[in-house]
Scaffold this active site. Sequence first.
Site, PDB file in Angstrom:
ATOM      1  N   ARG A   1     -10.226   0.434   9.075  1.00  0.00           N
ATOM      2  CA  ARG A   1      -9.684  -0.902   9.303  1.00  0.00           C
ATOM      3  C   ARG A   1     -10.677  -1.776  10.046  1.00  0.00           C
ATOM      4  O   ARG A   1     -10.394  -2.937  10.324  1.00  0.00           O
ATOM      5  CB  ARG A   1      -8.433  -0.773  10.171  1.00  0.00           C
ATOM      6  CG  ARG A   1      -7.159  -1.022   9.417  1.00  0.00           C
ATOM      7  CD  ARG A   1      -6.029  -0.823  10.391  1.00  0.00           C
ATOM      8  NE  ARG A   1      -4.873  -1.526   9.999  1.00  0.00           N
ATOM      9  CZ  ARG A   1      -3.813  -0.955   9.417  1.00  0.00           C
ATOM     10  NH1 ARG A   1      -3.816   0.331   9.132  1.00  0.00           N
ATOM     11  NH2 ARG A   1      -2.769  -1.666   9.123  1.00  0.00           N
TER      12      ARG A   1
ATOM     13  N   LYS B   1       0.840  -1.212   0.000  1.00  0.00           N
ATOM     14  CA  LYS B   1       0.000   0.000   0.000  1.00  0.00           C
ATOM     15  C   LYS B   1       0.869   1.253   0.000  1.00  0.00           C
ATOM     16  O   LYS B   1       0.666   2.166  -0.783  1.00  0.00           O
ATOM     17  CB  LYS B   1      -0.955  -0.013   1.207  1.00  0.00           C
ATOM     18  CG  LYS B   1      -1.854  -1.236   1.248  1.00  0.00           C
ATOM     19  CD  LYS B   1      -2.828  -1.214   2.403  1.00  0.00           C
ATOM     20  CE  LYS B   1      -2.192  -1.274   3.782  1.00  0.00           C
ATOM     21  NZ  LYS B   1      -1.489  -2.555   4.099  1.00  0.00           N
TER      22      LYS B   1
ATOM     23  N   ARG C   1      -0.470  -9.321  13.296  1.00  0.00           N
ATOM     24  CA  ARG C   1      -1.077  -8.313  12.414  1.00  0.00           C
ATOM     25  C   ARG C   1      -1.914  -8.977  11.323  1.00  0.00           C
ATOM     26  O   ARG C   1      -2.973  -8.479  10.953  1.00  0.00           O
ATOM     27  CB  ARG C   1       0.016  -7.429  11.797  1.00  0.00           C
ATOM     28  CG  ARG C   1       0.610  -6.454  12.814  1.00  0.00           C
ATOM     29  CD  ARG C   1       1.930  -5.894  12.348  1.00  0.00           C
ATOM     30  NE  ARG C   1       1.805  -5.104  11.143  1.00  0.00           N
ATOM     31  CZ  ARG C   1       2.832  -4.816  10.329  1.00  0.00           C
ATOM     32  NH1 ARG C   1       4.034  -5.267  10.613  1.00  0.00           N
ATOM     33  NH2 ARG C   1       2.645  -4.071   9.278  1.00  0.00           N
TER      34      ARG C   1
ATOM     35  N   ARG D   1      11.230  -1.797  10.916  1.00  0.00           N
ATOM     36  CA  ARG D   1      10.147  -1.332  11.787  1.00  0.00           C
ATOM     37  C   ARG D   1       9.979  -2.276  12.969  1.00  0.00           C
ATOM     38  O   ARG D   1      10.130  -3.486  12.825  1.00  0.00           O
ATOM     39  CB  ARG D   1       8.835  -1.287  10.992  1.00  0.00           C
ATOM     40  CG  ARG D   1       8.422   0.119  10.643  1.00  0.00           C
ATOM     41  CD  ARG D   1       7.305   0.166   9.651  1.00  0.00           C
ATOM     42  NE  ARG D   1       6.076  -0.485  10.075  1.00  0.00           N
ATOM     43  CZ  ARG D   1       4.942  -0.440   9.378  1.00  0.00           C
ATOM     44  NH1 ARG D   1       4.896   0.231   8.245  1.00  0.00           N
ATOM     45  NH2 ARG D   1       3.856  -1.044   9.803  1.00  0.00           N
TER      46      ARG D   1
HETATM   47  P1  AP5 Z   1       4.779  -1.649   1.897  1.00  0.00           P
HETATM   48  O1  AP5 Z   1       4.464  -0.801   0.713  1.00  0.00           O
HETATM   49  O2  AP5 Z   1       5.572  -1.034   3.012  1.00  0.00           O
HETATM   50  O3  AP5 Z   1       3.459  -2.368   2.454  1.00  0.00           O
HETATM   51  P2  AP5 Z   1       2.182  -1.774   3.209  1.00  0.00           P
HETATM   52  O4  AP5 Z   1       0.993  -2.461   2.601  1.00  0.00           O
HETATM   53  O5  AP5 Z   1       2.199  -0.283   3.197  1.00  0.00           O
HETATM   54  O6  AP5 Z   1       2.463  -2.398   4.648  1.00  0.00           O
HETATM   55  P3  AP5 Z   1       2.321  -1.820   6.126  1.00  0.00           P
HETATM   56  O7  AP5 Z   1       3.045  -2.840   6.987  1.00  0.00           O
HETATM   57  O8  AP5 Z   1       2.797  -0.414   6.237  1.00  0.00           O
HETATM   58  O9  AP5 Z   1       0.824  -1.900   6.337  1.00  0.00           O
HETATM   59  P4  AP5 Z   1       0.060  -2.052   7.642  1.00  0.00           P
HETATM   60  O10 AP5 Z   1      -1.305  -1.870   7.113  1.00  0.00           O
HETATM   61  O11 AP5 Z   1       0.289  -3.292   8.421  1.00  0.00           O
HETATM   62  O12 AP5 Z   1       0.710  -0.965   8.608  1.00  0.00           O
HETATM   63  P5  AP5 Z   1       0.332   0.518   9.019  1.00  0.00           P
HETATM   64  O13 AP5 Z   1       1.576   1.304   9.011  1.00  0.00           O
HETATM   65  O14 AP5 Z   1      -0.839   1.016   8.222  1.00  0.00           O
HETATM   66  O15 AP5 Z   1       5.540  -2.951   1.335  1.00  0.00           O
HETATM   67  C1  AP5 Z   1       6.019  -3.969   2.215  1.00  0.00           C
HETATM   68  C2  AP5 Z   1       7.378  -4.493   1.704  1.00  0.00           C
HETATM   69  O16 AP5 Z   1       7.184  -5.212   0.490  1.00  0.00           O
HETATM   70  C3  AP5 Z   1       8.399  -3.392   1.387  1.00  0.00           C
HETATM   71  O17 AP5 Z   1       9.672  -3.822   1.775  1.00  0.00           O
HETATM   72  C4  AP5 Z   1       8.306  -3.207  -0.138  1.00  0.00           C
HETATM   73  O18 AP5 Z   1       9.541  -2.795  -0.695  1.00  0.00           O
HETATM   74  C5  AP5 Z   1       7.925  -4.619  -0.595  1.00  0.00           C
HETATM   75  N1  AP5 Z   1       7.019  -4.605  -1.747  1.00  0.00           N
HETATM   76  C6  AP5 Z   1       5.973  -3.752  -1.971  1.00  0.00           C
HETATM   77  N2  AP5 Z   1       5.345  -4.070  -3.122  1.00  0.00           N
HETATM   78  C7  AP5 Z   1       5.975  -5.186  -3.615  1.00  0.00           C
HETATM   79  C8  AP5 Z   1       5.775  -6.013  -4.776  1.00  0.00           C
HETATM   80  N3  AP5 Z   1       4.778  -5.766  -5.657  1.00  0.00           N
HETATM   81  N4  AP5 Z   1       6.617  -7.074  -4.960  1.00  0.00           N
HETATM   82  C9  AP5 Z   1       7.622  -7.325  -4.083  1.00  0.00           C
HETATM   83  N5  AP5 Z   1       7.866  -6.572  -2.978  1.00  0.00           N
HETATM   84  C10 AP5 Z   1       7.045  -5.526  -2.735  1.00  0.00           C
HETATM   85  O19 AP5 Z   1      -0.212   0.314  10.521  1.00  0.00           O
HETATM   86  C11 AP5 Z   1       0.666   0.006  11.589  1.00  0.00           C
HETATM   87  C12 AP5 Z   1      -0.104  -0.143  12.894  1.00  0.00           C
HETATM   88  O20 AP5 Z   1      -0.800   1.089  13.234  1.00  0.00           O
HETATM   89  C13 AP5 Z   1      -1.247  -1.195  12.918  1.00  0.00           C
HETATM   90  O21 AP5 Z   1      -0.739  -2.481  13.170  1.00  0.00           O
HETATM   91  C14 AP5 Z   1      -2.132  -0.643  14.054  1.00  0.00           C
HETATM   92  O22 AP5 Z   1      -1.608  -0.941  15.316  1.00  0.00           O
HETATM   93  C15 AP5 Z   1      -2.063   0.851  13.857  1.00  0.00           C
HETATM   94  N6  AP5 Z   1      -3.157   1.380  13.000  1.00  0.00           N
HETATM   95  C16 AP5 Z   1      -2.999   1.959  11.763  1.00  0.00           C
HETATM   96  N7  AP5 Z   1      -4.196   2.321  11.253  1.00  0.00           N
HETATM   97  C17 AP5 Z   1      -5.137   1.978  12.177  1.00  0.00           C
HETATM   98  C18 AP5 Z   1      -6.563   2.076  12.211  1.00  0.00           C
HETATM   99  N8  AP5 Z   1      -7.264   2.603  11.204  1.00  0.00           N
HETATM  100  N9  AP5 Z   1      -7.205   1.605  13.314  1.00  0.00           N
HETATM  101  C19 AP5 Z   1      -6.526   1.080  14.333  1.00  0.00           C
HETATM  102  N10 AP5 Z   1      -5.171   0.939  14.354  1.00  0.00           N
HETATM  103  C20 AP5 Z   1      -4.483   1.382  13.294  1.00  0.00           C
END
Ligand code: AP5
Length: 225
Positions: free
Chosen positions: A92, A17, A175, A164
């Site tokens: 979410r 994402k 997660r 991270r």
């Molecule tokens: P990346 O692009 O970083 O993936 P992402 O989908 O953005 O993953 P996140 O881990 O950031 O998502 P998340 O939803 O768990 O975390 P968030 O920060 O929102 O890509 C991942 C890796 O793969 C990278 O190394 C990249 O290079 C590689 N890659 C990408 N595309 C690729 C491809 N096509 N092929 C190969 N490799 C690829 O949330 C964190 C925490 O915050 C949550 O756990 C929760 O505690 C809290 N939180 C956030 N939002 C809420 C909410 N709305 N309500 C409650 N708690 C919340």
Amino acid sequence: MSSELNLILLGPPGAGKGTQAERLTFDFNLPYIATGNILRGAVRDETALGKEAKSYMAKGELVPDSVITGVILEALNSADARDGFLLDGFPRTLPQADALALGLQDADRRLTAVILIDVPDEEVQRRLSGRRVSVKTGRVYHVEFDPPKHEGRCDIDGSRLVQRDDDKPETIAKRLAVYHAETEPLTEYYDARGLLRRFDGTRAPTEVHDHIRATIATLRLEDEL
Ligand code: AP5
């Protein structure tokens, strides 16, 4: 009705994402509102929000709906997001989705589309365990799939790359479990409203990007007709 692009990125942790958001915000000149980045910033700055969110995030759990919903509705009403937005990480849960629908309705706005980037759990494990992030620019890399030019350093400014806290194997598993239980039901919720667009996130980042960009461009054209 205006032709503003109001988009949500949905998908499991590690689906790509953030990777796609970086490209799409550039393509369509949209403000990027990412709950994970907002919350990590708040934890770093030790604000009231950060203090509340910290323990949930470290365990891979969701922060309570009441904590995050107000922050996001406020961001959507800011001047920056007046002409459109790309929302990543919100909603979410079903209550968050209902709160967003109400907030947009009150502002006489509507969602353009919900972009689901789908990848299986085994791929999530591989991606998150190899993810590295620049401490300064926030640019995301992968040690195998998208390595930086110089190991451990950001291509943009040479800043240090780190892992991270929530990318440890046991936290990744938690997660994923939370995603399937709390967030996955949103695919049905948005599909029923005719908003869901599915993309195969297992393809290369450039290919995923091409598909999403073409779909958004078409949606915008349809909206303007
Ligand atoms: P990346 O692009 O970083 O993936 P992402 O989908 O953005 O993953 P996140 O881990 O950031 O998502 P998340 O939803 O768990 O975390 P968030 O920060 O929102 O890509 C991942 C890796 O793969 C990278 O190394 C990249 O290079 C590689 N890659 C990408 N595309 C690729 C491809 N096509 N092929 C190969 N490799 C690829 O949330 C964190 C925490 O915050 C949550 O756990 C929760 O505690 C809290 N939180 C956030 N939002 C809420 C909410 N709305 N309500 C409650 N708690 C919340």
